[in-house]
Write a protein that holds these residues in place. Structure first.
Motif: not given
Length: 78
Positions: A8-32
């Motif tokens: 469960r802790m690994n699953a939560i950690r992976i979800q949090k990592e995906n949130q960070v990546y998606s925020a970075e992707d959103k930022r990059a897409l907004a800049m583009f």
């Protein structure tokens, strides 16, 4: 930790990592999108400026004239 808690802790950690990546992707897409919009706006402004200058008699040259298609056809026929 027991096995199920560890999973469960690994699953939560992976979800949090995906949130960070998606925020970075959103930022990059907004800049583009911002840069593309700025390019389009610059092109429209330059075309409008060229149209206004041509209308008041200050023709600036034969470079990319989106409003001169009929005039170019007349010249080609002559």
């Amino acid at each position: 930790m027991s096995g199920s808690r560890h999973q469960r802790m690994n699953a939560i950690r992976i979800q949090k990592e995906n949130q960070v990546y998606s925020a970075e992707d959103k930022r990059a897409l907004a800049m583009f999108n911002y840069e593309e919009k700025a390019k389009r706006e610059h092109k429209v402004m330059s075309d409008l400026q060229r149209l206004v200058q041509r209308h008041i008699g200050q023709d600036i040259g034969p470079t990319h004239d989106p409003f001169g298609t009929a005039k170019a056809a007349e010249i080609a026929e002559a």
